[in-house]
Design a protein around this motif. Sequence first.
Motif, PDB file in Angstrom:
ATOM      1  N   ILE A  13      37.148  38.820  39.045  1.00 27.09           N
ATOM      2  CA  ILE A  13      38.228  38.825  40.301  1.00 27.09           C
ATOM      3  C   ILE A  13      38.056  38.083  41.116  1.00 27.09           C
ATOM      4  O   ILE A  13      39.048  37.859  42.311  1.00 27.09           O
ATOM      5  CB  ILE A  13      38.174  40.343  40.608  1.00 27.09           C
ATOM      6  N   PHE A  67      34.724  31.226  49.204  1.00 23.55           N
ATOM      7  CA  PHE A  67      33.925  31.523  47.903  1.00 23.55           C
ATOM      8  C   PHE A  67      34.535  32.894  47.382  1.00 23.55           C
ATOM      9  O   PHE A  67      34.454  33.887  47.978  1.00 23.55           O
ATOM     10  CB  PHE A  67      32.625  31.428  47.868  1.00 23.55           C
ATOM     11  N   GLY A 249      35.578  47.005  48.019  1.00 25.37           N
ATOM     12  CA  GLY A 249      36.980  46.320  48.285  1.00 25.37           C
ATOM     13  C   GLY A 249      37.442  45.915  49.645  1.00 25.37           C
ATOM     14  O   GLY A 249      38.408  45.117  49.980  1.00 25.37           O
ATOM     15  N   SER A 269      32.008  39.914  40.418  1.00 28.90           N
ATOM     16  CA  SER A 269      33.314  39.495  39.614  1.00 28.90           C
ATOM     17  C   SER A 269      33.943  40.732  39.150  1.00 28.90           C
ATOM     18  O   SER A 269      35.026  40.462  38.474  1.00 28.90           O
ATOM     19  CB  SER A 269      32.717  38.518  38.675  1.00 28.90           C
ATOM     20  N   ASP A 321      41.777  51.189  43.829  1.00 25.80           N
ATOM     21  CA  ASP A 321      40.315  51.442  44.323  1.00 25.80           C
ATOM     22  C   ASP A 321      40.522  52.453  45.656  1.00 25.80           C
ATOM     23  O   ASP A 321      39.638  53.141  46.052  1.00 25.80           O
ATOM     24  CB  ASP A 321      39.529  50.531  44.375  1.00 25.80           C
TER      25      ASP A 321
HETATM   26  P1  NAI Z   1      30.540  44.277  41.541  1.00 19.47           P
HETATM   27  O1  NAI Z   1      30.671  44.078  43.345  1.00 19.47           O
HETATM   28  O2  NAI Z   1      31.374  43.028  40.833  1.00 19.47           O
HETATM   29  O3  NAI Z   1      31.568  45.513  41.249  1.00 19.47           O
HETATM   30  C1  NAI Z   1      30.858  46.687  41.699  1.00 19.47           C
HETATM   31  C2  NAI Z   1      31.925  47.941  41.422  1.00 19.47           C
HETATM   32  O4  NAI Z   1      32.853  47.691  42.553  1.00 19.47           O
HETATM   33  C3  NAI Z   1      32.598  47.552  40.227  1.00 19.47           C
HETATM   34  O5  NAI Z   1      33.107  49.035  39.619  1.00 19.47           O
HETATM   35  C4  NAI Z   1      33.885  47.131  40.623  1.00 19.47           C
HETATM   36  O6  NAI Z   1      35.300  47.320  39.749  1.00 19.47           O
HETATM   37  C5  NAI Z   1      34.114  47.303  42.063  1.00 19.47           C
HETATM   38  N1  NAI Z   1      34.683  46.591  42.832  1.00 19.47           N
HETATM   39  C6  NAI Z   1      34.277  45.281  43.574  1.00 19.47           C
HETATM   40  N2  NAI Z   1      34.971  44.731  44.070  1.00 19.47           N
HETATM   41  C7  NAI Z   1      36.272  45.188  44.166  1.00 19.47           C
HETATM   42  C8  NAI Z   1      37.343  45.039  44.554  1.00 19.47           C
HETATM   43  N3  NAI Z   1      37.612  43.882  45.458  1.00 19.47           N
HETATM   44  N4  NAI Z   1      38.563  45.849  44.200  1.00 19.47           N
HETATM   45  C9  NAI Z   1      38.250  46.819  43.660  1.00 19.47           C
HETATM   46  N5  NAI Z   1      37.150  47.278  43.143  1.00 19.47           N
HETATM   47  C10 NAI Z   1      35.869  46.293  43.235  1.00 19.47           C
HETATM   48  O7  NAI Z   1      29.242  44.188  40.940  1.00 19.47           O
HETATM   49  P2  NAI Z   1      28.598  44.343  39.694  1.00 19.47           P
HETATM   50  O8  NAI Z   1      29.422  45.282  38.718  1.00 19.47           O
HETATM   51  O9  NAI Z   1      27.102  44.897  39.863  1.00 19.47           O
HETATM   52  O10 NAI Z   1      28.384  42.980  39.208  1.00 19.47           O
HETATM   53  C11 NAI Z   1      29.165  42.231  38.246  1.00 19.47           C
HETATM   54  C12 NAI Z   1      28.892  40.623  38.497  1.00 19.47           C
HETATM   55  O11 NAI Z   1      29.201  40.019  39.473  1.00 19.47           O
HETATM   56  C13 NAI Z   1      27.337  40.523  37.675  1.00 19.47           C
HETATM   57  O12 NAI Z   1      27.684  39.149  36.894  1.00 19.47           O
HETATM   58  C14 NAI Z   1      26.777  40.277  39.157  1.00 19.47           C
HETATM   59  O13 NAI Z   1      25.551  39.536  38.926  1.00 19.47           O
HETATM   60  C15 NAI Z   1      27.905  39.497  39.764  1.00 19.47           C
HETATM   61  N6  NAI Z   1      27.771  39.470  41.435  1.00 19.47           N
HETATM   62  C16 NAI Z   1      28.366  38.322  42.054  1.00 19.47           C
HETATM   63  C17 NAI Z   1      28.236  38.079  43.499  1.00 19.47           C
HETATM   64  C18 NAI Z   1      28.730  37.196  44.069  1.00 19.47           C
HETATM   65  O14 NAI Z   1      29.495  36.227  43.511  1.00 19.47           O
HETATM   66  N7  NAI Z   1      28.480  36.751  45.381  1.00 19.47           N
HETATM   67  C19 NAI Z   1      27.856  39.294  44.197  1.00 19.47           C
HETATM   68  C20 NAI Z   1      27.375  40.492  43.543  1.00 19.47           C
HETATM   69  C21 NAI Z   1      27.325  40.545  42.148  1.00 19.47           C
END
Ligand code: NAI
Length: 343
Positions: A13, A67, A249, A269, A321
Motif C-alpha cells: 500500500i 516515503f 490508517g 505495506s 478500515d
Molecule cells: P502494517 O502496518 O502493514 O499493517 C497492520 C494492520 O493495519 C493490517 O491489518 C493492515 O491492513 C492495517 N493497515 C495499515 N495501514 C493501513 C491503511 N493505510 N489503511 C487501512 N488499513 C491499514 O503492519 P504489518 O502487517 O505488521 O507489516 C506488514 C509489512 O510492512 C511487514 O513486511 C513489515 O515489516 C512492514 N512494515 C514496514 C514499515 C515501513 O515501511 N515503515 C513499518 C511497519 C511495518
Amino acid sequence: MMIKIARIDGDGIGKEVTEAGVAVLESIDLNFDFIEAEAGRECFEKNGTTIPEETIKIAKNAKATLFGAITSTPGQKSPIITLRQELDTYANLRPIKSFKGINCLFDDLDFLIVRENTEGLYSGNESIEEIKSEDNSIIDKKAIAHRVITKKASERISKLAFEEAIKLNKESVTCAHKANVLKKTDGVFKESFYKVAKDYPNIKTNDYYVDATAMYLLTKPQEFDVIVTSNLFGDILSDASAGLVGGLGLAPSGNIGDEHGIFEPVHGSAPDIAGNNISNPIAMLLSVSMMLEYLNEDYWADKVRTACENVLEKGKVKTPDLGGNDKTMDVANEVIKEIKNLC
Ligand code: NAI
Ligand code: MG
C-alpha cells in the motif's frame, strides 16, 4: 521556485498512499519536483538491494523525502532504518490526535511521541554465535542484540522533545524508559533527559517505566503532552497509541534531523489489503502536512491537515478500515476538494 522532493513509494500500500500524497501536493499552489527512487522488497528482487546508493543520494539532495511503506525482506536490514541513519534524522515525531467523526477509544487526545531514531535496540545491531561441543557439533545458538545508548543522542532527542513542547504549547514532557532493569543504557537516557530539562524550567517533567507508560496510555492517556523515549519503545508505544485514536490508517510521522526530513505514515505495506486500492491515505496525507510544515509552508500544512479533519468529520467518503466502501483515491480527491473549499 521548484521544491525538490524525493519520492519513495516502496511497495504494497506504500504505492497507493504515496500516489494519494503526491496528488494532494500537486493540487496545491506550490511547485514540486518529485524525484522517484526505489526501496523495499520489489527493489530487492530487481536490484539485489533493498535500498540502492542512488536512493540515498536522491534523498540527500532533496529538500525533503516522502516515503510510502515497504515490505520487509528476510535477512536484509530495513531500508527505512538505513535511510533514517544515512540522513541522520535522529527524531521520529509521531503525533497522536483524536479526530471528530472517528469512532475510537478516546475522543480527547492530543499528544506527541518523540522517538529516538538512530540507536538503541531498534538499530538492528545484532550478531549470532554458534556454540559447539568438543566434537564440533552445534549445541546451541546465541543471538546478541547490542543496545547502544549514547549521551549525545539522548541529549539531542530530549532537547528536541522540549522544543516541540514549546512549539505546541504543551505543559509537560514525560520520559519513558526502563532504567530499573536496563540500568546502564536507560540510565544514560534518563540522566540525559533530566540534564536537558534544567534548560526548560517552565516545562513540567516526569518519567515512567515503559511498561507503566503502556498501562497509562490505556488508563489516563489525556495526561500526556509529549513523550520522549528510545527507538524500540517509541515504535511500540506509538503503534499502541495509534490504536487509541482510530488505527494505523490515521497515524502520520516525520523523521527530522538537522539537515534532512523524511515523512511517512506509521503503518507498513499492509499485504493483507494491498493491491485493492482500499488503503486509507489519511495517515500519508497528515504526513504530507507535517512535511509542508517542515518546508516552512505553514499555510498549506494547515490547509491539508484541516481538510483531512473535515473529510473525517463529515464521514461521507471513507475507506473500509473506517467502515466505508470508498477507495484510496476517492478519499484523496475529497481532501483535494476540501482544500479548495478552504482557500
Ligand atoms: P502494517 O502496518 O502493514 O499493517 C497492520 C494492520 O493495519 C493490517 O491489518 C493492515 O491492513 C492495517 N493497515 C495499515 N495501514 C493501513 C491503511 N493505510 N489503511 C487501512 N488499513 C491499514 O503492519 P504489518 O502487517 O505488521 O507489516 C506488514 C509489512 O510492512 C511487514 O513486511 C513489515 O515489516 C512492514 N512494515 C514496514 C514499515 C515501513 O515501511 N515503515 C513499518 C511497519 C511495518
Ligand atoms: Mg512500527
